[in-house]
Scaffold this motif. Structure first.
Motif, short mmCIF file in Angstrom:
data_model
loop_
_atom_site.label_atom_id
_atom_site.label_comp_id
_atom_site.label_asym_id
_atom_site.label_seq_id
_atom_site.Cartn_x
_atom_site.Cartn_y
_atom_site.Cartn_z
N GLN A 1 1.33 11.95 -8.26
CA GLN A 1 0.40 12.37 -9.31
C GLN A 1 -0.47 13.55 -8.88
OE1 GLN A 1 2.15 10.49 -11.70
NE2 GLN A 1 0.15 10.76 -12.68
N GLY A 2 -0.30 13.99 -7.64
CA GLY A 2 -1.12 15.08 -7.14
C GLY A 2 -2.57 14.70 -6.93
N VAL A 3 -2.78 13.47 -6.49
CA VAL A 3 -4.13 12.94 -6.30
C VAL A 3 -4.36 12.67 -4.82
CG1 VAL A 3 -5.67 10.98 -6.75
CG2 VAL A 3 -4.27 11.92 -8.59
N SER A 4 -5.49 13.14 -4.30
CA SER A 4 -5.83 12.87 -2.91
C SER A 4 -6.08 11.38 -2.71
CB SER A 4 -7.08 13.65 -2.50
OG SER A 4 -7.56 13.20 -1.25
N PRO A 5 -5.56 10.80 -1.62
CA PRO A 5 -5.80 9.38 -1.36
C PRO A 5 -7.05 9.12 -0.53
CG PRO A 5 -4.24 10.21 0.23
CD PRO A 5 -4.60 11.38 -0.65
N GLN A 6 -7.91 10.12 -0.38
CA GLN A 6 -9.02 10.02 0.57
C GLN A 6 -10.01 8.90 0.25
OE1 GLN A 6 -11.76 13.49 0.47
NE2 GLN A 6 -10.60 14.13 -1.33
N LEU A 7 -10.07 8.46 -1.01
CA LEU A 7 -10.95 7.34 -1.34
C LEU A 7 -10.35 6.00 -0.96
CD1 LEU A 7 -12.30 8.48 -4.84
CD2 LEU A 7 -13.48 8.57 -2.64
N LEU A 8 -9.03 5.96 -0.77
CA LEU A 8 -8.35 4.71 -0.44
C LEU A 8 -8.04 4.57 1.05
CD1 LEU A 8 -5.61 4.36 -3.25
CD2 LEU A 8 -7.85 3.27 -3.14
N THR A 9 -7.68 5.66 1.70
CA THR A 9 -7.12 5.56 3.05
C THR A 9 -8.03 4.90 4.09
OG1 THR A 9 -7.70 7.91 3.31
CG2 THR A 9 -5.40 7.37 2.83
N THR B 1 0.82 -1.22 0.00
CA THR B 1 0.00 0.00 0.00
C THR B 1 0.85 1.26 0.00
OG1 THR B 1 -0.18 -0.01 2.43
CG2 THR B 1 -1.92 -1.14 1.17
N ALA B 2 2.07 1.18 0.47
CA ALA B 2 2.93 2.37 0.47
C ALA B 2 3.13 2.88 -0.95
CB ALA B 2 4.28 2.04 1.12
N THR B 3 3.23 1.96 -1.91
CA THR B 3 3.40 2.36 -3.30
C THR B 3 2.15 3.05 -3.83
OG1 THR B 3 4.94 0.53 -3.70
CG2 THR B 3 3.87 1.51 -5.63
N LEU B 4 0.97 2.57 -3.42
CA LEU B 4 -0.27 3.22 -3.84
C LEU B 4 -0.31 4.66 -3.36
CD1 LEU B 4 -2.93 0.43 -3.08
CD2 LEU B 4 -1.55 0.74 -5.14
#
Length: 294
Positions: free
Chosen positions: A257-265, A247-250
């Motif tokens: 990429q300047g993308v929020s991870p809020q859908l994954l975290t 998951t660290a790579t994700l």
């Protein structure tokens, strides 16, 4: 010459919004006499032109037929519409979107008024109604006797799936499937966000994404088998420990990429919690137990 052709069962439909209108048209096309009612009468005029009988009040509509189908805005609307109606001897099929608890309460409410009750969860959008090839269907739960008696009529607009005698099970199946759908939408959204600013055509990426999700979907069967057996390690190929390590790579890629991870975290955090509790040799099934807190 006497016409001995069977007469299709008559029914009443309360609510002629987009879904209600689609349902009514399917029944009318199949030859069922349909009495309709809508809080705003003008919205039922088109159906009158197609052969439906328009009732002035919900109580009048209920009195017209034994089978009464409600497809209204919400549970409160059902109670308000039926407040003055005589339900004794009627079979109430409630296709209004609601929760399992609301369905159980409405079943008790209908039973106290002398009606048999079926709750429904529609797994379709209006254009799918009346099209036998669309794949649309409706979950039903509640009175098994009412379901069997009206099965053929209920199957006209869409396929039928009986979910059990518990009136809340149709709504529960509906919401569980919709919840999985929105989880999938979240993953699709994050995936497209990752490639959004790159020289990657979204329409060329989409087939890769759908193929991958299709290939991963059978994991649901393994999760079900684990939950049934209680052994969350059986047949595991990619362990929780391996997945958490990856998951660290994700997260790093999202940052690059300047993308929020809020859908994954949220999900990743639950995976870490399960791993920290000593379940690294499982897959992600144990997250179900973290979520099901009661």
């Amino acid at each position: 010459m006497t016409d001995n052709a069977p007469v299709s069962a008559p029914l009443t439909l309360l609510g002629t919004g987009a879904m209600g209108t689609a349902l009514a048209r399917a029944w009318l096309a199949a030859g069922h006499p349909v009495t309709v009612w809508n809080r705003t009468p003008a919205r039922a005029e088109a159906l009158a032109a197609e052969g439906a009988t328009v009732a002035r009040t919900a109580a009048e509509a209920v009195a017209a037929n034994r089978l009464v189908v409600a497809c209204l805005l919400d549970d409160a609307s059902v109670g308000e519409a039926l407040e003055e109606a005589v339900l004794s001897g009627r079979d109430l099929v409630n296709l209004t979107t609601g929760t399992p608890a609301q369905a159980r309460a409405r079943a008790a409410w209908a039973g106290a008024r002398g009606a048999r009750y079926l709750d429904g969860g529609i797994m379709a959008v209006p254009p799918m109604i009346g099209d036998p090839d669309s794949g649309g269907y409706v979950f039903y739960s509640g009175s098994a006797q009412a379901f069997e008696e009206h099965r053929d009529t209920l199957a006209v607009p869409a396929g039928t799936r009986y979910a059990g005698k518990d009136p809340g099970f149709a709504a529960l199946h509906d919401v569980a499937l919709l919840s999985a759908m929105y989880g999938m939408f979240a993953g699709i959204t994050h995936a497209f966000a990752l490639i959004r600013r790159e020289d990657i055509a979204p329409e060329e990426f989409a087939p890769l994404l759908t193929d991958w999700l299709t290939a991963m979907a059978p994991a649901a069967h393994q999760t079900a088998a684990h939950l049934a057996s209680g052994d969350y390690t059986q047949g595991v190929v990619s362990t929780l420990a391996m997945q958490v390590a990856g998951t660290a790579t994700l997260l790093r890629t999202a940052e690059e990429q300047g993308v929020s991870p809020q859908l994954l975290t949220p999900f990743l955090e639950l995976m870490r919690r399960r791993l920290a509790a000593g379940h690294g040799d499982e897959d992600t099934t144990g997250v179900v137990d973290l979520l099901a807190t009661r």
